[in-house]
Design a protein around this motif. Sequence first.
Motif, PDB file in Angstrom:
ATOM      1  N   ILE A  41     -53.821 -11.998 -18.269  1.00 56.56           N
ATOM      2  CA  ILE A  41     -54.104 -10.577 -18.020  1.00 56.56           C
ATOM      3  C   ILE A  41     -54.715  -9.953 -19.283  1.00 56.56           C
ATOM      4  O   ILE A  41     -55.826  -9.450 -19.254  1.00 56.56           O
ATOM      5  CB  ILE A  41     -52.819  -9.826 -17.596  1.00 56.56           C
ATOM      6  N   PHE A  42     -53.999 -10.064 -20.379  1.00 56.54           N
ATOM      7  CA  PHE A  42     -54.567  -9.555 -21.641  1.00 56.54           C
ATOM      8  C   PHE A  42     -55.783 -10.377 -22.047  1.00 56.54           C
ATOM      9  O   PHE A  42     -56.724  -9.862 -22.642  1.00 56.54           O
ATOM     10  CB  PHE A  42     -53.503  -9.563 -22.748  1.00 56.54           C
ATOM     11  N   VAL A  43     -55.731 -11.665 -21.749  1.00 55.89           N
ATOM     12  CA  VAL A  43     -56.880 -12.554 -21.996  1.00 55.89           C
ATOM     13  C   VAL A  43     -57.126 -13.376 -20.730  1.00 55.89           C
ATOM     14  O   VAL A  43     -56.188 -13.616 -19.963  1.00 55.89           O
ATOM     15  CB  VAL A  43     -56.632 -13.503 -23.194  1.00 55.89           C
ATOM     16  N   PRO A  44     -58.358 -13.814 -20.516  1.00 54.27           N
ATOM     17  CA  PRO A  44     -58.659 -14.548 -19.271  1.00 54.27           C
ATOM     18  C   PRO A  44     -58.313 -16.031 -19.352  1.00 54.27           C
ATOM     19  O   PRO A  44     -59.150 -16.889 -19.105  1.00 54.27           O
ATOM     20  CB  PRO A  44     -60.173 -14.325 -19.116  1.00 54.27           C
ATOM     21  N   ASN A  45     -57.087 -16.318 -19.716  1.00 58.07           N
ATOM     22  CA  ASN A  45     -56.643 -17.712 -19.789  1.00 58.07           C
ATOM     23  C   ASN A  45     -55.107 -17.712 -19.796  1.00 58.07           C
ATOM     24  O   ASN A  45     -54.489 -16.695 -20.140  1.00 58.07           O
ATOM     25  CB  ASN A  45     -57.170 -18.369 -21.068  1.00 58.07           C
ATOM     26  N   ILE A  46     -54.512 -18.824 -19.415  1.00 59.87           N
ATOM     27  CA  ILE A  46     -53.059 -18.969 -19.403  1.00 59.87           C
ATOM     28  C   ILE A  46     -52.729 -20.201 -20.236  1.00 59.87           C
ATOM     29  O   ILE A  46     -53.374 -21.244 -20.080  1.00 59.87           O
ATOM     30  CB  ILE A  46     -52.540 -19.126 -17.953  1.00 59.87           C
ATOM     31  N   SER A  47     -51.756 -20.076 -21.125  1.00 62.06           N
ATOM     32  CA  SER A  47     -51.447 -21.254 -21.959  1.00 62.06           C
ATOM     33  C   SER A  47     -50.040 -21.756 -21.643  1.00 62.06           C
ATOM     34  O   SER A  47     -49.819 -22.384 -20.615  1.00 62.06           O
ATOM     35  CB  SER A  47     -51.630 -20.930 -23.446  1.00 62.06           C
ATOM     36  N   TYR A  48     -49.096 -21.483 -22.524  1.00 63.84           N
ATOM     37  CA  TYR A  48     -47.713 -21.960 -22.353  1.00 63.84           C
ATOM     38  C   TYR A  48     -46.801 -20.884 -22.914  1.00 63.84           C
ATOM     39  O   TYR A  48     -47.258 -19.938 -23.550  1.00 63.84           O
ATOM     40  CB  TYR A  48     -47.513 -23.297 -23.072  1.00 63.84           C
ATOM     41  N   GLY A  49     -45.503 -21.057 -22.689  1.00 64.08           N
ATOM     42  CA  GLY A  49     -44.594 -19.981 -23.079  1.00 64.08           C
ATOM     43  C   GLY A  49     -43.253 -20.459 -23.593  1.00 64.08           C
ATOM     44  O   GLY A  49     -43.163 -21.458 -24.320  1.00 64.08           O
ATOM     45  N   ILE A  50     -42.221 -19.768 -23.170  1.00 63.13           N
ATOM     46  CA  ILE A  50     -40.900 -19.895 -23.783  1.00 63.13           C
ATOM     47  C   ILE A  50     -40.294 -21.315 -23.701  1.00 63.13           C
ATOM     48  O   ILE A  50     -39.802 -21.823 -24.714  1.00 63.13           O
ATOM     49  CB  ILE A  50     -39.965 -18.816 -23.188  1.00 63.13           C
ATOM     50  N   PRO A  51     -40.329 -22.002 -22.555  1.00 59.33           N
ATOM     51  CA  PRO A  51     -39.714 -23.350 -22.538  1.00 59.33           C
ATOM     52  C   PRO A  51     -40.401 -24.323 -23.497  1.00 59.33           C
ATOM     53  O   PRO A  51     -39.733 -25.168 -24.100  1.00 59.33           O
ATOM     54  CB  PRO A  51     -39.896 -23.814 -21.083  1.00 59.33           C
ATOM     55  N   VAL A  52     -41.701 -24.182 -23.628  1.00 58.17           N
ATOM     56  CA  VAL A  52     -42.428 -25.080 -24.548  1.00 58.17           C
ATOM     57  C   VAL A  52     -42.048 -24.728 -25.993  1.00 58.17           C
ATOM     58  O   VAL A  52     -41.796 -25.610 -26.818  1.00 58.17           O
ATOM     59  CB  VAL A  52     -43.956 -24.989 -24.339  1.00 58.17           C
ATOM     60  N   LEU A  53     -41.954 -23.436 -26.288  1.00 59.85           N
ATOM     61  CA  LEU A  53     -41.561 -23.024 -27.641  1.00 59.85           C
ATOM     62  C   LEU A  53     -40.177 -23.576 -27.996  1.00 59.85           C
ATOM     63  O   LEU A  53     -39.945 -24.052 -29.104  1.00 59.85           O
ATOM     64  CB  LEU A  53     -41.566 -21.492 -27.759  1.00 59.85           C
ATOM     65  N   ARG A  54     -39.268 -23.510 -27.035  1.00 52.61           N
ATOM     66  CA  ARG A  54     -37.903 -23.999 -27.274  1.00 52.61           C
ATOM     67  C   ARG A  54     -37.937 -25.476 -27.672  1.00 52.61           C
ATOM     68  O   ARG A  54     -37.296 -25.900 -28.633  1.00 52.61           O
ATOM     69  CB  ARG A  54     -37.058 -23.805 -26.004  1.00 52.61           C
ATOM     70  N   SER A  55     -38.720 -26.269 -26.946  1.00 51.04           N
ATOM     71  CA  SER A  55     -38.815 -27.697 -27.279  1.00 51.04           C
ATOM     72  C   SER A  55     -39.478 -27.907 -28.635  1.00 51.04           C
ATOM     73  O   SER A  55     -39.031 -28.741 -29.431  1.00 51.04           O
ATOM     74  CB  SER A  55     -39.627 -28.435 -26.214  1.00 51.04           C
TER      75      SER A  55
END
Length: 217
Positions: A41-55
């Motif tokens: 939404i803020f940028v026209p792409n989706i990456s990764y988030g909280i579960p990946v950061l935790r690992s």
Amino acid sequence: MENTVVSASILSADLCCLGNDIERAEKAGCKYIHFDVMDGIFVPNISYGIPVLRSVSKRTKSVLDVHLMITDPIRYIKAFADNGADIITFHLEACGDPMRVIDEIHSCGKKAGISIKPGTPASEFEKYLEYADMLLVMTVEPGFGGQGFNYDMLEKISTAKEMLSRKGLDIPIEVDGGINEMTAALVKKAGAEILVAGSYLFNAPDMDAAVRKILEA
Ligand code: DX5
Ligand code: ZN
């Protein structure tokens, strides 16, 4: 320059071998791991988030430099803080009340970075300089790795540096986008200390040499 830090953007890593790629970046001399979060939404792409950061946080002792490219970041500050972020940077364009976001980051015990896109003037930083722990000047339009460096941003880095000096503030300026051995020399000269690099590092035939070139640029 001894005070340069390289922050490896894992957006360009092989995500199936993320642990291994982080280790390679650390061994090559990257002190920070740059974690790009995109919401589509803020940028026209989706990456990764909280579960990946935790690992990732379980796998590294390096500074986790989280770059939130998300709308209304205040909603997720605590989640990123609780899952391993050390520095949380958000975009001034993405929220109505940046001061509240900075306070929220600090109340979670983390460092607050504030960022602006290429089209936003450095003057937008002014009101928050005393409260921020880092300024992030985007040197490409956020959303994708591997883009060309925007040379117009050199003046913005210098302006931000002057704004800080005028107020006697010693907080680092980070740059993100299109960093390689050539652009590294230019941004350092302009006053940047933390250099994010993604495709230049992960596509390099020899990552150790690539990091060295940025540090010595
Ligand atoms: C872009 C991201 C960057 C990106 C940089 O929106 O914020 O961190 O991964 O990639 P390179 O170094 O390839 O320009
Ligand atoms: Zn980034």
